[in-house]
Design a protein around this motif. Structure first.
Motif, mmCIF file in Angstrom:
data_model
loop_
_atom_site.group_PDB
_atom_site.id
_atom_site.type_symbol
_atom_site.label_atom_id
_atom_site.label_comp_id
_atom_site.label_asym_id
_atom_site.label_seq_id
_atom_site.Cartn_x
_atom_site.Cartn_y
_atom_site.Cartn_z
ATOM 1 N N ARG A 173 -6.648 -16.145 7.550
ATOM 2 C CA ARG A 173 -6.383 -15.644 6.198
ATOM 3 C C ARG A 173 -6.958 -16.597 5.160
ATOM 4 O O ARG A 173 -6.793 -17.811 5.270
ATOM 5 N N GLU A 201 -3.610 -6.927 8.182
ATOM 6 C CA GLU A 201 -3.175 -7.693 9.350
ATOM 7 C C GLU A 201 -2.103 -6.946 10.133
ATOM 8 O O GLU A 201 -2.099 -6.967 11.373
ATOM 9 N N VAL A 211 -2.550 -19.742 4.958
ATOM 10 C CA VAL A 211 -3.586 -19.053 4.197
ATOM 11 C C VAL A 211 -4.508 -20.136 3.659
ATOM 12 O O VAL A 211 -4.072 -21.034 2.937
ATOM 13 N N TYR A 233 -6.248 -12.575 0.802
ATOM 14 C CA TYR A 233 -5.006 -12.276 1.509
ATOM 15 C C TYR A 233 -3.862 -12.057 0.525
ATOM 16 O O TYR A 233 -2.993 -12.894 0.335
ATOM 17 N N GLY A 262 -4.370 -7.314 2.023
ATOM 18 C CA GLY A 262 -4.795 -8.131 3.155
ATOM 19 C C GLY A 262 -3.712 -8.255 4.201
ATOM 20 O O GLY A 262 -3.969 -8.180 5.414
ATOM 21 N N SER A 263 -2.464 -8.420 3.747
ATOM 22 C CA SER A 263 -1.338 -8.482 4.667
ATOM 23 C C SER A 263 -1.157 -7.159 5.406
ATOM 24 O O SER A 263 -0.860 -7.138 6.608
#
Length: 316
Positions: free
Chosen positions: A166, A153, A179, A145, A149-150
């Protein structure tokens, strides 16, 4: 400043380059554009083999910055030992988030909704209807994350997923929620319908998705790899695919490129794209902005962005 800057794009195609350096165009060709010993800032050619991008490193005696145009620096790592201490190595954070996140979502949706089967049906003139899994109401686990990764999302939220979990190297808290550390994976994997891998390739993540990791995934779960091929143990994945217990969508493989005769091509329940998460129309403008920003900082002796490591430091 009169030191050389090596660019993998023609300098006249990059608007806003700061005055001062001598800009040299080199995109991995056999001949170097000038004496490597005079290069102070090396922008690494994009999507070139590791043996190409590391070739100048032993001769870059005065280099101060090595800037990649990729999210990871794994292709450079074999050559970092040749650099003198104090060289800043920077990645391309901010360049690949949009494109890679788009592809991750594309692979998830295509796999769940059976798009490859529709394409095969179209080629045969067959109407292949029926119910397919939806992304809505699914639990998605993002392993790795960071900024990409963000961004993944960001794109999952409008699809009404049940939840996003996460995971990163170490625990922290974000505005969206916790996370989890990698050590929590054994307990988190059985709860996920979709597992997205977007970790950098390091010694700790090589083979991360091995037999034990895959065995902990729930029956019918989808594994999506948009990280690096060696993050997944190919032999272990093949065994799971052949059993029909899980499915996979892979933008990266090990080995890569995947040889024509490799069994992964014909394994059941797998969708393969040829490492195209980054190279899209979104790449070039973002890469140029990064280069200009970093060189402006460099010329003005300001702190650089995206510094991953400094050679010779204890954690390098």
């Amino acid at each position: 400043m009169t030191a050389d800057v090596w660019l993998p794009l023609p300098p006249d195609e990059i608007e806003g380059l700061p005055a001062g350096p001598e800009y040299r165009f080199w995109n991995g060709e056999k001949d170097f554009p000038a004496d490597p010993a005079d290069c102070s800032f090396y922008v690494v050619p994009y999507m070139k083999p590791a043996e190409v991008v590391v070739r100048p490193l032993p001769q870059l005696g005065s280099v101060q910055v090595v800037q990649t145009l990729s999210a990871g620096i794994d292709s450079l790592e074999p050559g970092l030992k040749h650099l003198r201490p104090g060289v800043q190595v920077c990645n391309a954070r901010g360049v690949h988030e949009a494109s890679t996140a788009e592809l991750a979502l594309t692979l998830i949706l295509a796999s769940l909704r059976g798009v490859p089967d529709f394409v095969r049906g179209q080629e045969l003139g067959e109407w292949r209807g029926g119910f397919r899994p939806a992304l809505a109401d699914k639990s998605v686990l993002i392993v790795g994350y960071g900024s990409i990764g963000s961004a993944i999302e960001d794109r999952l939220v409008p699809f009404e997923v049940a939840r996003v979990v996460r995971v990163a190297r170490s625990a922290r808290t974000t505005e969206r929620g916790p996370v989890h550390p990698l050590t929590d994976l054994p307990r988190l994997l059985p709860e996920a319908d979709v597992v997205v891998l977007i970790t950098p390739l390091t010694e700790s993540t090589r083979g991360l998705a091995g037999a034990d990791f895959l065995a902990r995934m729930k029956d019918g779960a989808l594994l999506v790899n948009v990280a690096r091929g060696p993050v997944v143990d190919t032999k272990a994945l093949l065994a799971e695919l052949e059993s029909g217990r899980i499915t996979a969508a892979l933008d990266v493989t090990d080995p890569e490129p995947l040889p024509r005769e490799h069994p992964l091509w014909k394994a059941p329940g797998v969708l393969i794209s040829p490492h195209v998460g980054g190279p899209t129309s979104a790449f070039l403008p973002r890469a140029k902005r990064l280069i200009v920003n970093q060189l402006t900082r460099f010329v003005n002796r300001e702190p650089l962005a995206n510094v991953i490591l400094t050679t010779g430091s204890p954690d390098a």
